[in-house]
Structures are given as C-alpha cells and as structure tokens.
Design a protein around this motif. Structure first.
Motif, short mmCIF file in Angstrom:
data_model
loop_
_atom_site.label_atom_id
_atom_site.label_comp_id
_atom_site.label_asym_id
_atom_site.label_seq_id
_atom_site.Cartn_x
_atom_site.Cartn_y
_atom_site.Cartn_z
N PHE A 80 0.84 -1.19 0.00
CA PHE A 80 0.00 0.00 0.00
C PHE A 80 0.87 1.24 0.00
CE2 PHE A 80 -2.49 -3.31 2.08
CZ PHE A 80 -3.73 -3.18 1.47
N ARG A 81 0.53 2.20 -0.83
CA ARG A 81 1.19 3.50 -0.81
C ARG A 81 0.19 4.56 -0.37
NH1 ARG A 81 4.53 4.13 -6.32
NH2 ARG A 81 5.42 5.93 -5.23
N ILE A 82 0.71 5.62 0.22
CA ILE A 82 -0.15 6.69 0.73
C ILE A 82 -0.28 7.78 -0.33
CG2 ILE A 82 -0.44 8.45 2.51
CD1 ILE A 82 1.11 6.62 4.40
N LEU B 275 -4.87 5.10 1.64
CA LEU B 275 -4.02 3.98 1.25
C LEU B 275 -4.49 3.44 -0.09
CD1 LEU B 275 -3.78 2.11 4.68
CD2 LEU B 275 -1.93 3.36 3.55
N VAL B 276 -3.54 3.26 -0.99
CA VAL B 276 -3.83 2.73 -2.31
C VAL B 276 -3.03 1.45 -2.49
CG1 VAL B 276 -3.72 3.12 -4.79
CG2 VAL B 276 -4.25 5.02 -3.24
N CYS B 277 -3.71 0.36 -2.84
CA CYS B 277 -3.03 -0.93 -3.03
C CYS B 277 -2.31 -0.91 -4.38
CB CYS B 277 -4.03 -2.08 -2.97
SG CYS B 277 -3.24 -3.70 -3.01
N ALA C 258 7.30 12.40 0.39
CA ALA C 258 5.88 12.62 0.12
C ALA C 258 5.30 11.59 -0.83
CB ALA C 258 5.68 14.02 -0.46
N LEU C 259 6.12 11.08 -1.77
CA LEU C 259 5.61 10.14 -2.76
C LEU C 259 5.98 8.69 -2.48
CD1 LEU C 259 6.38 12.18 -6.02
CD2 LEU C 259 4.23 12.06 -4.74
N GLY C 260 6.76 8.45 -1.45
CA GLY C 260 7.27 7.10 -1.24
C GLY C 260 6.88 6.46 0.06
N ASN C 261 5.80 6.94 0.70
CA ASN C 261 5.40 6.38 1.98
C ASN C 261 4.36 5.29 1.80
OD1 ASN C 261 7.07 8.30 3.11
ND2 ASN C 261 5.40 9.71 3.58
N CYS D 11 11.67 -1.88 2.58
CA CYS D 11 12.17 -0.58 2.13
C CYS D 11 12.64 -0.66 0.69
CB CYS D 11 13.32 -0.12 3.03
SG CYS D 11 12.82 0.36 4.69
N GLN D 12 13.32 -1.75 0.34
CA GLN D 12 13.80 -1.91 -1.04
C GLN D 12 12.63 -2.00 -2.02
OE1 GLN D 12 16.96 -1.82 -2.28
NE2 GLN D 12 15.97 -1.89 -4.28
N VAL D 13 11.58 -2.70 -1.63
CA VAL D 13 10.40 -2.81 -2.50
C VAL D 13 9.81 -1.42 -2.76
CG1 VAL D 13 7.98 -3.55 -2.54
CG2 VAL D 13 9.78 -5.18 -1.93
N MET D 14 9.66 -0.62 -1.70
CA MET D 14 9.09 0.70 -1.87
C MET D 14 10.02 1.61 -2.66
SD MET D 14 6.12 0.49 -0.48
CE MET D 14 5.55 2.14 -0.19
N MET D 15 11.32 1.45 -2.48
CA MET D 15 12.28 2.23 -3.26
C MET D 15 12.21 1.84 -4.73
SD MET D 15 15.52 2.29 -0.64
CE MET D 15 16.57 3.33 -1.65
N ASP D 16 12.01 0.56 -5.01
CA ASP D 16 11.85 0.12 -6.39
C ASP D 16 10.63 0.77 -7.03
OD1 ASP D 16 14.08 -1.49 -6.45
OD2 ASP D 16 13.02 -3.34 -6.00
N LEU D 17 9.52 0.80 -6.31
CA LEU D 17 8.31 1.42 -6.85
C LEU D 17 8.52 2.91 -7.10
CD1 LEU D 17 5.52 -0.27 -4.68
CD2 LEU D 17 5.87 -0.55 -7.14
N LEU D 18 9.20 3.58 -6.16
CA LEU D 18 9.46 5.00 -6.32
C LEU D 18 10.39 5.25 -7.51
CD1 LEU D 18 9.07 7.85 -5.22
CD2 LEU D 18 11.01 7.46 -3.68
N ALA D 19 11.40 4.39 -7.66
CA ALA D 19 12.34 4.53 -8.77
C ALA D 19 11.64 4.34 -10.11
CB ALA D 19 13.48 3.53 -8.63
N LEU D 20 10.70 3.39 -10.16
CA LEU D 20 9.96 3.18 -11.41
C LEU D 20 9.13 4.41 -11.76
CD1 LEU D 20 8.78 -0.53 -10.97
CD2 LEU D 20 10.57 0.33 -12.50
N ASP D 21 8.55 5.05 -10.74
CA ASP D 21 7.79 6.27 -10.97
C ASP D 21 8.71 7.37 -11.51
OD1 ASP D 21 5.48 5.10 -10.10
OD2 ASP D 21 5.52 6.02 -8.12
N GLU D 22 9.89 7.48 -10.89
CA GLU D 22 10.84 8.50 -11.32
C GLU D 22 11.32 8.23 -12.75
OE1 GLU D 22 13.81 8.29 -8.28
OE2 GLU D 22 12.91 9.91 -7.12
N ARG D 23 11.51 6.97 -13.06
CA ARG D 23 12.01 6.61 -14.39
C ARG D 23 11.01 7.01 -15.47
NH1 ARG D 23 13.84 0.84 -13.88
NH2 ARG D 23 15.15 1.86 -12.33
N ARG D 24 9.73 6.96 -15.11
CA ARG D 24 8.71 7.35 -16.08
C ARG D 24 8.69 8.86 -16.30
NH1 ARG D 24 5.64 3.07 -13.62
NH2 ARG D 24 4.75 4.52 -12.10
N SER D 25 9.31 9.60 -15.37
CA SER D 25 9.34 11.06 -15.51
C SER D 25 10.76 11.58 -15.61
CB SER D 25 8.63 11.72 -14.31
OG SER D 25 9.27 11.35 -13.08
N VAL D 26 11.65 10.78 -16.24
CA VAL D 26 13.03 11.20 -16.44
C VAL D 26 13.05 12.49 -17.27
CG1 VAL D 26 15.22 10.58 -17.52
CG2 VAL D 26 13.91 8.86 -16.32
#
Length: 248
Positions: free
Chosen positions: A48-50, A61-63, A139-142, A167-182
């Motif tokens: 879940f991300r906030i 919370l969003v699954c 703000a985007l990775g909780n 933590c690594q899983v959530m960092m992966d999700l955040l990185a994927l989001d960032e990669r889409r907005s490179v």
C-alpha cells in the motif's frame, strides 16, 4: 526505522543500499514479495502506498501490488476499512512494524524477543492476522508492505531483515515512478562517468586525473548532472542516478 542492528551502516537511504539489485519493472518486484512471503510463512502480501500526502483529510491507502487469493479480493478493502486510519496515523510518528490478530483463531505472541520491535493493533477488526512494515521515503514514497497468514515465524532477525526488504520494495516502486518522468534532457556520457566515479567515493581531483580532465570541468559536469536530475546536491544526484539506472 526505530531499531538498529550491527553492520547496517549501509541501511535504507545510503548510497550502498541503493546499489542493491534494482527492478526494471513491476514484474521484477513481484518475485521479491513472494520470497518475503515464503520467509515469513505468510499466506498473502499487499503493498500500500499513501496518496494525497500533505492534503488535509485527503490521505488514503492505495493498493499497488498484491496476491490475494481467489475469492479474497476484498481482503485489501477489509484491511483499509479496519486499520486504514491507524496505519496513516502510525507512519507519521513511528516506523515500527504493526502486528494484529484476526478472528481466524490465530495469534502472535504478546511478549517475546520481537515484542519491542513491533506495535500491536486491536484484534479481530479484520478476519486475518498479519504484519505491516511501514516505509517512509518522502511525500511520494510512503506506505506499507503487509503480509497476512494464519501463523508466521517471527523473530528479531526476521523482522529486521524483512523490514529492510520492504524498504527496497518501496524504493523500487518510487524509482519506477521517477524513471517514467526522467527529464527530457538525458545525461551525457561524461556526466555519467563523473557521477559513477563520484558514487565510487572519488573526489573531484581524482575524477579529473582518471578521466584526463580539469577539476573545473569535472565540477561542471557534476553540476550539470545534478541540475538535470533535479537534485539539490551531488549526493542526492548520485542516489537518483543509481535509482534511475544511469550508474551502479
């Protein structure tokens, strides 16, 4: 994360931690969660991300990922309905994992070696028992990585290890989001080379000697890379370059 263990200087947020195997897509994250589920002897997982952080009364919370069993797709909604507000409030002040007992005749020990590493939620609000690992990355990775089961094999080492993996899983999700907005302006080969050497611990003088450049030119490359990566300093630029896959 609310506790520490010897040998974890390279913990979540450190450059070395970011060098762990990165996910190139969500399909790479799923096996990591399955492995964690097996380690915990859990039945299912959900991430879940906030959303709506910083907006009064708008947080929710969003699954993002789950493997709820067939016929149990409502489990995520039950968890959010039963503990959602508690989860949102908890992560603001604590990063200790949360455990709860469901109504399936299951229980986690009320005391034991891991008791000080977790917080217990009121029982029987949802029909399943579980553990939720909070992760706070900005703000985007909780959010939370949660696991449910009729029983789990919990110990201090297991809880700490699985929290780090969460933590690594959530960092992966955040990185994927960032990669889409490179940024449209990609890093040049020289900028990448300078960032890589800086990430390896080299100072500007050493980078200049290695690449046959002047110190001024190296600092210029590092500065332009920092701007392109929308970072506030060199360390943040290196961390973001690692997450985006520019350097390793």
């Amino acid at each position: 994360m609310g506790y520490s263990r010897g040998g974890t200087a390279d913990g979540p947020g450190s450059i070395q931690y970011l060098r762990l195997q990165r996910a190139s897509s969500r399909s790479d994250i799923f096996p990591k969660l399955v492995a964690m589920q097996k380690n915990l002897k859990a039945r299912n997982f959900a991430v879940f991300r906030i959303a709506g952080a910083g907006l009064p009364n708008k947080r929710k919370l969003v699954c993002e990922l789950d493997n709820w069993a067939a016929g149990a797709v409502e489990s995520g909604s039950q968890l959010i309905h039963g503990y959602g507000e508690t989860l949102l409030d908890h992560i603001e002040g604590s990063l200790l994992p949360l455990v709860w007992n469901g109504s399936e005749n299951t229980s986690f020990a009320d005391a034991g070696e891991f008791a000080s590493l977790t917080r217990r939620l009121p029982p029987a609000i949802v029909p399943f028992s579980g553990i939720a690992f909070p992760v706070r990355l900005g703000a985007l990775g909780n959010g939370y990585v949660t696991f449910v089961a009729t029983s789990m094999e919990l110990s201090s080492d297991v809880i700490i290890d699985q929290h780090v993996r969460s933590c690594q899983v959530m960092m992966d999700l955040l990185a994927l989001d960032e990669r889409r907005s490179v940024p449209a302006e990609s890093l040049s080969e020289r900028e990448i080379a300078c960032l890589q050497l800086a990430g390896d611990g080299r100072i500007s003088e050493e980078i200049a000697e290695k690449l046959g450049l002047s110190v001024h030119t190296v600092n210029a490359y590092l500065g332009s890379a920092t701007i392109k990566l929308d970072s506030v300093n060199r360390i943040q630029a290196i961390a973001k370059a690692i997450r985006l896959g520019y350097i390793h």
